[in-house]
Design a protein around this motif. Structure first.
Motif, PDB file in Angstrom:
ATOM      1  N   UNK A 135     -21.644  28.404  34.904  1.00  0.00           N
ATOM      2  CA  UNK A 135     -21.540  27.009  35.341  1.00  0.00           C
ATOM      3  C   UNK A 135     -20.107  26.628  35.687  1.00  0.00           C
ATOM      4  N   UNK A 136     -19.184  27.585  35.527  1.00  0.00           N
ATOM      5  CA  UNK A 136     -17.759  27.374  35.810  1.00  0.00           C
ATOM      6  C   UNK A 136     -17.202  26.177  35.043  1.00  0.00           C
ATOM      7  N   UNK A 137     -17.656  26.036  33.792  1.00  0.00           N
ATOM      8  CA  UNK A 137     -17.199  24.914  32.968  1.00  0.00           C
ATOM      9  C   UNK A 137     -16.018  25.283  32.077  1.00  0.00           C
ATOM     10  N   UNK A 138     -15.631  26.559  32.053  1.00  0.00           N
ATOM     11  CA  UNK A 138     -14.453  26.982  31.298  1.00  0.00           C
ATOM     12  C   UNK A 138     -13.643  27.972  32.125  1.00  0.00           C
ATOM     13  N   UNK A 139     -12.366  28.079  31.800  1.00  0.00           N
ATOM     14  CA  UNK A 139     -11.534  29.133  32.377  1.00  0.00           C
ATOM     15  C   UNK A 139     -10.477  29.533  31.360  1.00  0.00           C
ATOM     16  N   UNK A 140     -10.183  30.806  31.302  1.00  0.00           N
ATOM     17  CA  UNK A 140      -9.159  31.301  30.385  1.00  0.00           C
ATOM     18  C   UNK A 140      -7.793  31.048  31.006  1.00  0.00           C
ATOM     19  N   UNK A 141      -6.877  30.528  30.206  1.00  0.00           N
ATOM     20  CA  UNK A 141      -5.522  30.304  30.704  1.00  0.00           C
ATOM     21  C   UNK A 141      -4.518  30.554  29.587  1.00  0.00           C
ATOM     22  N   UNK A 142      -3.230  30.645  29.927  1.00  0.00           N
ATOM     23  CA  UNK A 142      -2.205  30.755  28.884  1.00  0.00           C
ATOM     24  C   UNK A 142      -2.101  29.439  28.113  1.00  0.00           C
ATOM     25  N   UNK A 143      -1.359  29.450  27.023  1.00  0.00           N
ATOM     26  CA  UNK A 143      -1.093  28.217  26.294  1.00  0.00           C
ATOM     27  C   UNK A 143      -1.671  28.197  24.904  1.00  0.00           C
ATOM     28  N   UNK A 213      -1.153  37.044  12.966  1.00  0.00           N
ATOM     29  CA  UNK A 213      -2.444  37.395  13.553  1.00  0.00           C
ATOM     30  C   UNK A 213      -3.369  36.183  13.627  1.00  0.00           C
ATOM     31  N   UNK A 214      -3.270  35.282  12.667  1.00  0.00           N
ATOM     32  CA  UNK A 214      -4.126  34.099  12.657  1.00  0.00           C
ATOM     33  C   UNK A 214      -3.853  33.197  13.847  1.00  0.00           C
ATOM     34  N   UNK A 215      -2.600  33.053  14.227  1.00  0.00           N
ATOM     35  CA  UNK A 215      -2.258  32.146  15.325  1.00  0.00           C
ATOM     36  C   UNK A 215      -2.834  32.633  16.653  1.00  0.00           C
ATOM     37  N   UNK A 216      -3.207  33.905  16.722  1.00  0.00           N
ATOM     38  CA  UNK A 216      -3.727  34.452  17.973  1.00  0.00           C
ATOM     39  C   UNK A 216      -4.967  33.698  18.456  1.00  0.00           C
ATOM     40  N   UNK A 217      -5.786  33.200  17.524  1.00  0.00           N
ATOM     41  CA  UNK A 217      -7.006  32.528  17.959  1.00  0.00           C
ATOM     42  C   UNK A 217      -6.726  31.167  18.594  1.00  0.00           C
ATOM     43  N   UNK A 218      -5.493  30.670  18.442  1.00  0.00           N
ATOM     44  CA  UNK A 218      -5.119  29.411  19.079  1.00  0.00           C
ATOM     45  C   UNK A 218      -4.443  29.627  20.423  1.00  0.00           C
ATOM     46  N   UNK A 219      -4.169  30.880  20.781  1.00  0.00           N
ATOM     47  CA  UNK A 219      -3.448  31.173  22.015  1.00  0.00           C
ATOM     48  C   UNK A 219      -4.407  31.638  23.108  1.00  0.00           C
ATOM     49  N   UNK A 220      -3.964  31.536  24.357  1.00  0.00           N
ATOM     50  CA  UNK A 220      -4.783  31.873  25.527  1.00  0.00           C
ATOM     51  C   UNK A 220      -6.170  31.237  25.414  1.00  0.00           C
ATOM     52  N   UNK A 221      -6.218  29.929  25.371  1.00  0.00           N
ATOM     53  CA  UNK A 221      -7.484  29.234  25.121  1.00  0.00           C
ATOM     54  C   UNK A 221      -8.400  29.218  26.339  1.00  0.00           C
ATOM     55  N   UNK A 222      -9.643  28.860  26.074  1.00  0.00           N
ATOM     56  CA  UNK A 222     -10.581  28.575  27.156  1.00  0.00           C
ATOM     57  C   UNK A 222     -10.472  27.082  27.458  1.00  0.00           C
ATOM     58  N   UNK A 223      -9.934  26.782  28.618  1.00  0.00           N
ATOM     59  CA  UNK A 223      -9.797  25.400  29.068  1.00  0.00           C
ATOM     60  C   UNK A 223     -11.136  24.919  29.614  1.00  0.00           C
ATOM     61  N   UNK A 224     -11.488  23.691  29.289  1.00  0.00           N
ATOM     62  CA  UNK A 224     -12.716  23.124  29.850  1.00  0.00           C
ATOM     63  C   UNK A 224     -12.400  22.510  31.209  1.00  0.00           C
ATOM     64  N   UNK A 225     -13.341  22.642  32.126  1.00  0.00           N
ATOM     65  CA  UNK A 225     -13.105  22.273  33.518  1.00  0.00           C
ATOM     66  C   UNK A 225     -13.849  20.980  33.857  1.00  0.00           C
ATOM     67  N   UNK A 226     -13.152  20.061  34.505  1.00  0.00           N
ATOM     68  CA  UNK A 226     -13.777  18.814  34.944  1.00  0.00           C
ATOM     69  C   UNK A 226     -14.293  17.991  33.777  1.00  0.00           C
ATOM     70  N   UNK A 228     -16.788  18.815  31.832  1.00  0.00           N
ATOM     71  CA  UNK A 228     -17.664  19.677  31.033  1.00  0.00           C
ATOM     72  C   UNK A 228     -17.564  19.384  29.548  1.00  0.00           C
ATOM     73  N   UNK A 229     -16.464  18.800  29.120  1.00  0.00           N
ATOM     74  CA  UNK A 229     -16.258  18.560  27.686  1.00  0.00           C
ATOM     75  C   UNK A 229     -15.356  17.349  27.499  1.00  0.00           C
ATOM     76  N   UNK A 230     -15.491  16.663  26.364  1.00  0.00           N
ATOM     77  CA  UNK A 230     -14.600  15.526  26.105  1.00  0.00           C
ATOM     78  C   UNK A 230     -13.197  15.952  25.691  1.00  0.00           C
ATOM     79  N   UNK A 231     -12.977  17.266  25.498  1.00  0.00           N
ATOM     80  CA  UNK A 231     -11.679  17.754  25.046  1.00  0.00           C
ATOM     81  C   UNK A 231     -11.140  18.825  25.985  1.00  0.00           C
ATOM     82  N   UNK A 232      -9.853  19.064  25.902  1.00  0.00           N
ATOM     83  CA  UNK A 232      -9.173  19.900  26.886  1.00  0.00           C
ATOM     84  C   UNK A 232      -9.517  21.380  26.771  1.00  0.00           C
ATOM     85  N   UNK A 233      -9.769  21.870  25.569  1.00  0.00           N
ATOM     86  CA  UNK A 233     -10.047  23.290  25.374  1.00  0.00           C
ATOM     87  C   UNK A 233     -11.190  23.466  24.381  1.00  0.00           C
ATOM     88  N   UNK A 234     -11.813  24.637  24.443  1.00  0.00           N
ATOM     89  CA  UNK A 234     -12.882  24.953  23.498  1.00  0.00           C
ATOM     90  C   UNK A 234     -12.330  24.998  22.070  1.00  0.00           C
TER      91      UNK A 234
END
Length: 409
Positions: A135-143, A213-226, A228-234
């Motif tokens: 549905x192209x509602x997410x995209x992987x990006x840096x950050x 290693x724990x901080x890794x799950x907060x990096x390179x997030x899946x950004x929500x597109x348009x 698709x979600x009330x928040x910026x990232x999954x």
């Protein structure tokens, strides 16, 4: 009540039970994964016109009533349950919702996966990931995974990371100002932000080896597109759900259930998340820690704290499990972290692996006449405000419970 360890039920079997139910009572544990799962199933029940009720409890007990079907989410309780052990409850709930003929929101499911400590696309979440990508509602990006576009606001309150400036919006703004980031962050700016956070987490003076290693799950997030979600990232969505599960569970359920959350609901969710995250970080800042064989103990005193200065101050004790998780993930060299508020007579514990922590808390609580609860990797103990003789609870009650818990571990 002992926590069972049965296998995750087949989604089709649970869906068959729910499809024939005249009324469904959902009870979820107080964590983001279970709240996401309960929201997915509730939305599916609404789509097929099956009446339901949802509640969140730290120690859920199913109550079907005369004609209803009870479903426990996040714990293995009762005849029908989605345990959430072994794989996130939200992945099973996504499959159940589909079996009911509904079209579940894949972003809610993936947020539940992140809240469970997993990675989108793994641990049974492949179908939800595929649905979000198609549905192209997410995209992987840096950050960094944040719920808000305002980076300073998101980073200060985020409980996916722990830095020297976590819990302090002003210090967070100063750290970001030194980077000279543009108002609209492009991928290069997001990479710069991620580098700052990764270094600041790992290089903190009291950071554990696990922090990097724990901080890794907060990096390179899946950004929500348009829209698709009330928040910026999954991941940011997951952080909000986890906070709401303890701070404002009704808002959390409404958020996970809503197909298109209103601005008012989003604002209420962010306000509760922000208060919760700031309270948890500040509590850990002020904690006195002690290392024991097998666990780190952080002693805090947050009961009665008022972060807002008004009548709408958050329940300080609601943040105690998050304090334990932050200590486990970023500060503890031991596999278990315990946050104790002696003045309130309560503690929360979090483990890196499933170790029967809930059962250990129940066992320790029973030795001192307290209440214990939890799942395989988290739990809590609370002494009564007044014991059976009418005497007020003392610091020794929860201290004795802590000693019993350490012995049980």
């Amino acid at each position: 009540m002992t926590e069972a360890t049965s296998a995750t039920p087949a989604p089709d079997a649970v869906a068959d039970v729910l499809a024939d139910a005249p009324f469904v009572r959902l009870v979820a544990t107080d964590d983001g994964d279970a709240v996401a799962a309960a929201g997915l199933i509730a939305a599916a029940l609404r789509a097929v016109d099956t009446p339901f009720q949802v509640r969140v409890a730290r120690d859920p007990v199913p109550d079907a009533g005369d004609d209803a079907v009870a479903l426990t989410v996040g714990a293995d309780r009762g005849p029908h349950a989605i345990p959430g052990a072994g794989r996130p409850a939200s992945t099973t709930a996504f499959a159940i919702a589909r079996s009911l003929g509904a079209d579940p929101d894949p972003i809610v499911a993936l947020a539940g996966v992140v809240a469970a400590g997993s990675v989108p696309g793994t641990d049974g979440s492949g179908d939800a990931m595929a649905a979000a990508e198609s549905s192209e509602s997410i995209r992987r990006r840096p950050g960094v995974a944040l719920p808000t576009a305002d980076v300073a606001d998101g980073l200060a309150a985020s409980t996916l990371v722990r830095t020297l400036y976590s819990g302090d919006p002003e210090a967070t703004s100063e750290a970001l100002a030194a980077l000279g980031l543009p108002a609209d962050l492009d991928d290069d700016a997001h990479r710069t932000l991620a580098s700052l956070v990764a270094v600041d987490v790992a290089d903190a003076e009291d950071a554990s080896d696990r922090a990097a290693s724990t901080v890794e799950r907060a990096l390179r997030p899946y950004e929500t597109v348009g829209d698709a979600s009330p928040f910026e990232t999954v991941g940011g969505y997951a952080d909000v759900l986890d906070a709401l599960a303890r701070e404002a569970p009704g808002t959390g359920v409404a958020l996970a259930l809503a197909a298109d959350p209103s601005d008012a609901l989003r604002t209420a969710a962010l306000d509760a998340w922000r208060a919760h995250g700031l309270a948890a970080h500040r509590a850990l800042d002020d904690a006195t820690t002690g290392r024991y064989d097998g666990c780190l103990v952080a002693r805090v005193d947050r009961a009665g704290d008022d972060l807002t200065g008004g009548d709408d101050a958050p329940d300080a004790l609601a943040a105690l499990p998050t304090v334990a998780r932050l200590a486990r993930d970023f500060r503890s060299p031991e596999p278990v972290a315990v946050a104790v508020d002696e003045s309130a007579g309560e503690l929360a514990a979090a483990a890196t692996e499933p170790v029967g922590l809930g059962d250990a808390c129940r066992s320790a609580a029973s030795e001192v006449g307290a209440d214990g609860w939890g799942t395989t990797d988290r739990g809590g103990i609370a002494v009564d405000a007044d014991d059976t003789t009418g005497n007020s609870a003392t610091d020794g009650d929860i201290t004795s419970a802590l000693a019993a818990l350490r012995e049980a571990l």
